[in-house]
Scaffold this active site. Structure first.
Site, PDB file in Angstrom:
ATOM      1  N   ASP A   1       6.215 -17.853 -62.147  1.00 53.91           N
ATOM      2  CA  ASP A   1       6.117 -17.817 -63.610  1.00 53.91           C
ATOM      3  C   ASP A   1       5.518 -19.095 -64.182  1.00 53.91           C
ATOM      4  O   ASP A   1       5.584 -20.172 -63.561  1.00 53.91           O
ATOM      5  CB  ASP A   1       7.503 -17.636 -64.231  1.00 53.91           C
ATOM      6  CG  ASP A   1       8.033 -16.221 -64.070  1.00 53.91           C
ATOM      7  OD1 ASP A   1       7.407 -15.445 -63.327  1.00 53.91           O
ATOM      8  OD2 ASP A   1       9.081 -15.904 -64.674  1.00 53.91           O
TER       9      ASP A   1
ATOM     10  N   HIS B   1       3.268 -12.785 -69.060  1.00 55.30           N
ATOM     11  CA  HIS B   1       4.471 -13.597 -69.301  1.00 55.30           C
ATOM     12  C   HIS B   1       4.477 -14.145 -70.736  1.00 55.30           C
ATOM     13  O   HIS B   1       5.001 -15.226 -70.978  1.00 55.30           O
ATOM     14  CB  HIS B   1       4.543 -14.734 -68.286  1.00 55.30           C
ATOM     15  CG  HIS B   1       5.905 -15.372 -68.172  1.00 55.30           C
ATOM     16  ND1 HIS B   1       7.079 -14.638 -68.159  1.00 55.30           N
ATOM     17  CD2 HIS B   1       6.280 -16.686 -68.070  1.00 55.30           C
ATOM     18  CE1 HIS B   1       8.102 -15.458 -68.052  1.00 55.30           C
ATOM     19  NE2 HIS B   1       7.657 -16.702 -68.003  1.00 55.30           N
TER      20      HIS B   1
ATOM     21  N   HIS C   1       5.177 -18.258 -74.655  1.00 56.58           N
ATOM     22  CA  HIS C   1       6.406 -18.593 -73.931  1.00 56.58           C
ATOM     23  C   HIS C   1       7.482 -19.104 -74.886  1.00 56.58           C
ATOM     24  O   HIS C   1       8.167 -20.096 -74.621  1.00 56.58           O
ATOM     25  CB  HIS C   1       6.131 -19.629 -72.836  1.00 56.58           C
ATOM     26  CG  HIS C   1       7.175 -19.619 -71.747  1.00 56.58           C
ATOM     27  ND1 HIS C   1       8.294 -20.396 -71.779  1.00 56.58           N
ATOM     28  CD2 HIS C   1       7.251 -18.894 -70.603  1.00 56.58           C
ATOM     29  CE1 HIS C   1       9.022 -20.185 -70.699  1.00 56.58           C
ATOM     30  NE2 HIS C   1       8.413 -19.272 -69.956  1.00 56.58           N
TER      31      HIS C   1
ATOM     32  N   HIS D   1       8.581 -21.033 -59.987  1.00 56.76           N
ATOM     33  CA  HIS D   1       7.747 -21.478 -61.103  1.00 56.76           C
ATOM     34  C   HIS D   1       6.596 -22.337 -60.581  1.00 56.76           C
ATOM     35  O   HIS D   1       6.792 -23.165 -59.683  1.00 56.76           O
ATOM     36  CB  HIS D   1       8.564 -22.292 -62.116  1.00 56.76           C
ATOM     37  CG  HIS D   1       9.506 -21.452 -62.933  1.00 56.76           C
ATOM     38  ND1 HIS D   1      10.765 -21.100 -62.492  1.00 56.76           N
ATOM     39  CD2 HIS D   1       9.367 -20.895 -64.168  1.00 56.76           C
ATOM     40  CE1 HIS D   1      11.361 -20.359 -63.407  1.00 56.76           C
ATOM     41  NE2 HIS D   1      10.536 -20.210 -64.429  1.00 56.76           N
TER      42      HIS D   1
END
Length: 337
Positions: free
Chosen positions: A145, A196, A200, A289
């Site tokens: 991510d 995603h 964010h 990540h």
């Protein structure tokens, strides 16, 4: 009014009228008494009066002073505990207390359930969310991510290439705009791109902003790569009924994870790998990540520990007979629309 020092005089009948000493008062005597006396009349200050006192009270051996300090602390602590005990005993005996508890508990319970549905990766409360595969075979899916990140994404790609593994990268729209070449490189190396969100934002799911942010990210990915992902992972895993409904209208599948490999848990490599291996199983979706939201220059965005652990983790899982697949392969879903 605050009288500094304990040398003051007052009439006895007034002192009795205000209730005398309050042994449970937490403030100094002179402050407590002078405050209550001021409600009965004026408190006068006569600067011509001088009180001569003895120094015997302060000229004591150090150990005795220390003993007195702890004695006073214990006394005050006892008063505080006694006051708290009396307060809760009175509250417990009050019928209003039980009515309040009876009325409040369902509300707290409902809030807890809603928060679980909002934040738990495995919750299905608001709609279908994938967090693991069927588990019929020893397959695992690696997901990353918050990229692309020019410092860490290339290193991760190199490790995946070393073992011939394909993974799924949930990219942030703003990062795609900043590093379009790196985004295309992920795709060209055979990995899957997922949505995603564009910005964010931590509170994306609380309003229709989340759906708009999801759509903007999809448009950004399509603009720079020519593909529109069918997989969406909400930032921080948070989701709401209206955001899931919006994803369904866009023919997008929401995916969370089975186990999140966080930065703090990676501090000791051997222990981290052992813990991940214990949490992993057939059909597991592992979350890593390769960035931190849209912030590329903070301590949180440091993914060196992920790089350090990833190689050894893959080697261990391969030795255990696991096969690495992309999310569309694991879940039997389309990657792009």
């Amino acid at each position: 009014m605050l009288i500094s020092g304990a040398n003051f005089a007052f009439k006895r009948h007034v002192f009795e009228r205000i209730g005398g000493y309050h042994v449970t008062a937490f403030s100094a005597d002179q402050y407590d008494i002078s405050t209550r006396l001021s409600r009965q009349g004026k408190v006068l200050l006569d600067r011509s009066l001088i009180a001569v006192t003895s120094a015997r009270r302060v000229k004591k051996p150090f150990l005795r002073i220390l003993r007195d300090v702890f004695k006073n602390i214990a006394m005050v602590t006892g008063w505080v505990l006694q006051y708290i005990n009396q307060f809760f005993r009175h509250l417990y005996r009050s019928p209003l207390f039980f009515r309040s508890v009876k009325n409040t508990l369902p509300i707290f319970g409902l809030v807890g359930i809603l928060f679980w549905g909002y934040a738990s990766p495995s919750s299905q409360l608001f709609g279908k969310v994938y967090f693991e595969g069927e588990g019929e075979s020893k397959t695992i899916s690696l997901t990353f991510d918050d990229g692309p990140n020019p410092e860490y994404t290339p290193e991760i790609l190199a490790i995946l290439d070393k073992y011939g593994i394909k993974a799924t990268f949930f990219v942030v729209g703003k990062n795609v705009e900043t590093y379009p070449e790196l985004t295309r490189e992920i795709l060209e190396r055979g990995h899957i791109l997922g949505n995603h969100s564009y910005s964010h934002d931590a509170n994306h799911a609380l309003s229709d902003f989340g759906a708009k942010d999801m759509l903007r990210c999809a448009e950004t990915i399509c603009k720079y790569t020519g593909v529109t992902p069918c997989l969406y992972r909400p930032p921080y895993g948070k989701r709401s009924p209206w955001e899931l409904a919006a994803a369904n209208e866009m023919n997008v599948t929401t995916v969370s994870w089975g186990y999140a490999v966080e930065g703090k848990s990676l501090a000791e490599t051997d222990n981290a790998i052992s813990k991940i291996l214990d949490k992993s199983g057939p059909g597991c979706i592992l979350l890593f990540h390769d960035g931190y939201g849209i912030d590329a220059n903070s301590l949180q965005s440091d993914c060196q520990l992920t790089i350090k652990v990833l190689d050894s983790l893959i080697s261990n899982l391969l030795q255990q007979g696991y096969k690495f697949v992309t999310l569309p392969e694991l879940l039997g879903l389309d990657a792009y629309s």
